[in-house]
Motif scaffolding. Structure first.
Motif: not given
Length: 283
Positions: A267-283
């Protein structure tokens, strides 16, 4: 029966609901709201049954006129609201009188807002859903100026609250992922979680196309037969730049899935705009 008359649109506006799961065997994906939590919240606020159709609005710009008394609520990306030019808070439950117009401005953060209507939007269903699947071209057409959107009459739930606080989004979200079935196709899968990625301009409901230093791909693996796909799958194309599947993803894919986003975090990915950044974390 009441209706909403569409007087203006800005970005894409799609009819969405909880989707049409269970049809992958005939090549039909689930689709449905990209930010399911925001969509579900809006439906609960106006007292709808689960699965009622709403509008998914990208970056505001939508203006609708009420034909009858219509109760609405906007959730998701906190778009500034006006009713006949009068400001109203995002997340408030509002009842429009006949002839009144509701306009959504551009949200300061986030990408997709959800306009929920008490009774839901009463449009033709396909395979039990009114969701628009942009990849397959199924479901109601994208909403255009001049459209008339009938409002249903079945809303057995009560309106229990007047408003909820607007959504807030962290600047660089850290998204949880588990290792995928083909993580050995990446030269070093851990580089997925040690780098910061940027959302590419070609991203859409089918998937987020990430930009950044490409991941190394193990040579000599050959060609991978198509395998079943799901929302949140992180594919590794030959160019080494990951693609994260969204709600309108294909039901199969031929690129290796090196990780899978925890379902709640999609759901959080659905609110990301082009040009914005994100990171991933293993669980």
């Amino acid at each position: 029966m009441s209706a909403l008359l569409v007087r203006a649109v800005g970005g894409p506006v799609l009819v969405q609901d909880a989707g049409r799961p269970g049809h992958a065997a005939i090549g039909v994906g689930s689709a449905g709201a990209a930010d399911r939590a925001s969509y579900t919240l809006g439906g609960r606020l106006v007292g709808n049954e689960p699965g009622a159709a709403a509008l998914e609005v990208v970056l505001g710009g939508l203006e609708v006129e009420a034909d009858g008394h219509v109760t609405v609520c906007v959730t998701g990306a906190p778009a500034p609201l006006e009713v006949d030019g009068r400001p109203e808070p995002s997340g408030a439950v509002l009842t429009l009188r006949p002839g009144q117009r509701l306009r959504l401005g551009t949200p300061a953060s986030g990408l997709r807002s959800y306009l929920s209507v008490r009774g839901g939007l009463e449009l033709p269903a396909l395979l039990g859903s009114r969701a628009r699947d942009t990849l397959a071209g199924l479901g109601p057409e994208p909403v255009r100026v001049g459209a008339v959107l009938p409002v249903g009459t079945r809303a057995p739930g009560e309106v229990l609250v007047d408003a909820v606080p607007p959504s807030r989004y962290d600047a660089v979200p850290v998204v949880r992922v588990v290792r995928g079935p083909r993580d050995d196709w990446a030269a070093d899968p851990d580089t997925l979680v040690t780098r910061t990625w940027r959302v590419g301009g070609a991203s859409d409901r089918v998937g987020l196309r990430l930009e950044g230093d490409p991941l190394g791909v193990v040579p000599g693996k050959g060609e991978l037969p198509s395998e079943g796909a799901l929302r949140g799958a992180v594919q590794l194309p030959p160019d080494g730049r990951p693609v994260v599947f969204g709600p309108d993803h294909p039901v199969t894919g031929g690129y290796p899935v090196i990780a899978v986003v925890v379902d709640a975090d999609t759901d959080r990915l659905a609110q990301l705009r082009p040009g914005e950044e994100l990171r991933f974390r293993w669980v």
